[in-house]
Design an enzyme around this catalytic site. Sequence first.
Site, PDB file in Angstrom:
ATOM      1  N   LYS A  47      24.572  42.236  95.660  1.00 31.43           N
ATOM      2  CA  LYS A  47      23.467  41.912  96.543  1.00 31.43           C
ATOM      3  C   LYS A  47      22.528  40.724  96.154  1.00 31.43           C
ATOM      4  CE  LYS A  47      22.067  46.519  98.123  1.00 31.43           C
ATOM      5  NZ  LYS A  47      20.896  47.488  98.194  1.00 31.43           N
TER       6      LYS A  47
ATOM      7  N   GLY B 136      18.289  41.488 105.382  1.00 33.45           N
ATOM      8  CA  GLY B 136      18.904  41.318 106.863  1.00 33.45           C
ATOM      9  C   GLY B 136      20.469  41.441 106.739  1.00 33.45           C
TER      10      GLY B 136
ATOM     11  N   GLU C 140      24.757  46.981  92.381  1.00 39.55           N
ATOM     12  CA  GLU C 140      24.473  48.458  92.389  1.00 39.55           C
ATOM     13  C   GLU C 140      25.691  49.176  92.606  1.00 39.55           C
ATOM     14  OE1 GLU C 140      19.654  48.378  93.876  1.00 39.55           O
ATOM     15  OE2 GLU C 140      21.481  48.705  95.268  1.00 39.55           O
TER      16      GLU C 140
ATOM     17  N   HIS D  56      19.549  56.124 105.248  1.00 33.32           N
ATOM     18  CA  HIS D  56      18.471  55.053 104.931  1.00 33.32           C
ATOM     19  C   HIS D  56      17.096  55.797 105.278  1.00 33.32           C
ATOM     20  CE1 HIS D  56      17.164  50.867 104.961  1.00 33.32           C
ATOM     21  NE2 HIS D  56      16.023  51.723 104.817  1.00 33.32           N
TER      22      HIS D  56
ATOM     23  N   HIS E  41      23.794  46.043 108.833  1.00 29.52           N
ATOM     24  CA  HIS E  41      22.467  46.296 107.995  1.00 29.52           C
ATOM     25  C   HIS E  41      21.147  46.149 108.660  1.00 29.52           C
ATOM     26  CE1 HIS E  41      25.355  46.452 104.440  1.00 29.52           C
ATOM     27  NE2 HIS E  41      25.574  45.523 104.603  1.00 29.52           N
TER      28      HIS E  41
ATOM     29  N   ARG F 114       4.742  44.324 104.035  1.00 38.23           N
ATOM     30  CA  ARG F 114       4.408  43.756 105.411  1.00 38.23           C
ATOM     31  C   ARG F 114       4.505  45.230 106.182  1.00 38.23           C
ATOM     32  NH1 ARG F 114       9.358  44.155 107.691  1.00 38.23           N
ATOM     33  NH2 ARG F 114      11.095  43.408 106.519  1.00 38.23           N
TER      34      ARG F 114
ATOM     35  N   ARG G 150      15.430  49.747 119.502  1.00 33.47           N
ATOM     36  CA  ARG G 150      15.115  48.171 119.658  1.00 33.47           C
ATOM     37  C   ARG G 150      16.111  47.892 120.710  1.00 33.47           C
ATOM     38  NH1 ARG G 150      14.989  45.983 113.284  1.00 33.47           N
ATOM     39  NH2 ARG G 150      13.868  47.602 112.353  1.00 33.47           N
TER      40      ARG G 150
END
Length: 448
Positions: free
Chosen positions: A158, A164, A200, A208, A235, A291, A337
């Site tokens: 990662k 994103g 990881e 998630h 993702h 945020r 979405r």
Amino acid sequence: MFSKVLIANRGEIALRILRACKELGIQTVAVHSTADSNAMHVRLADESVCIGPPPAKDSYLNIPAIMAACEITGADAVHPGYGFLSENARFARILEEHKVTFIGPSSHHIEIMGDKITAKQTAKELGIPVVPGSEGEIKTPEEAIALARGMGYPVIVKATAGGGGRGMKVARDDEEMRIALFTARTEAKAAFGNDSVYIEKYLQKPRHIEVQLMGDGKGNAVHLGTRDCSLQRRHQKVLEEAPAPTVPMDQQLRIGEVCAAAMRKLKYSGAGTIEFLYEDGEFYFIEMNTRVQVEHPVTERITGVDIVYEQIRVASGETLSIKQENVNFYGHAIEVRINAEDPQTFAPSPGKITFYHPAGGVGVRVDSAVYQGYSIPPYYDSLIGKLIVYGRTREECLQRLRRAVDEFVVDGIKTTLPLFQRLIKEPDVIAGNYDIHWLEKFLAANKA
């Protein structure tokens, strides 16, 4: 309280912030690119300032232009929304230096949580469970292979910066590790200007799960429960729900309190979300987003807390208006979405909306900044709206969602609405029996 807030964003989140400001009696300034001159938030703001041409780097990411807009309008605060400059510590620091309030956490907290290695180390120190992995940056293939063999394949490489889904690659053996390391670094450098990566353990079938938090910078912090965001493509989240349907409530409250206690120690201010992978009854920290999240409305619906309103209040120096003992969870909420994309190929579909009829009725909320006759520009994220549905139970919520998706009409462009018509009839989705890989497998198996 602030007298004038500049909204450094666009689309539905800019409109969401504008509405919260108006309810608080605060004047608003919309900044926009030339491509967004006819955007809804620009039309409704008290003032508007054009900050550049369509490319985001020349407008919504143009810090000098935004600072100039603050100066000429006299804005005493900036709300960054999500994306763009919302997690840019340099931007927050510049605002601080110019005595303009950043409606969000301190630049220091953005910095430590923005770098995934530092964030993971901080989480560990604060008692938040983390995924097994490297202690810091991985620099050579030999180092990566030795670590992966020690943990056991598969592992995931990662990028330490950004998100994103970019700069993330899975490796299942030594050969794949060499390729994954090179590819992740290359992608990270191109996307974020930083090729630093870490490793990881790659969990096989995790969900998630994330925890919504609010702090006031004075040592007060609460959690607002969990969300499940496991339905993802590359993702990127597609559907989110609250509370997480397959995590026992006592476990949800326990991890929520661990996270809230960590925020109290940090004296964190504003909205924040800690994201976890959840597998076999265990939580593993992925990252913290400093945020407001795209999916914040589902949490608002089940708690009755206005997260954006609370962000503005605490940024102005007020203490949290809510205490943990007063946070209650009612019913179930799901958000889908709606993107301007081909529902089969996911290719962007910009263009003019010739007819627009959003869903309505009991338990239905639509967060969108589009309207009939509006032309979707090709320069930005394809999200055009969010359909949020509430029910007393998850079953009632799904039933209402089916009706709302069928009722929602957007003509002139392609959208992902047909995808949701399919998804919410799937037995696994109805049962909540899915993980972060489920949607990719479903799409691969159901190609037209």
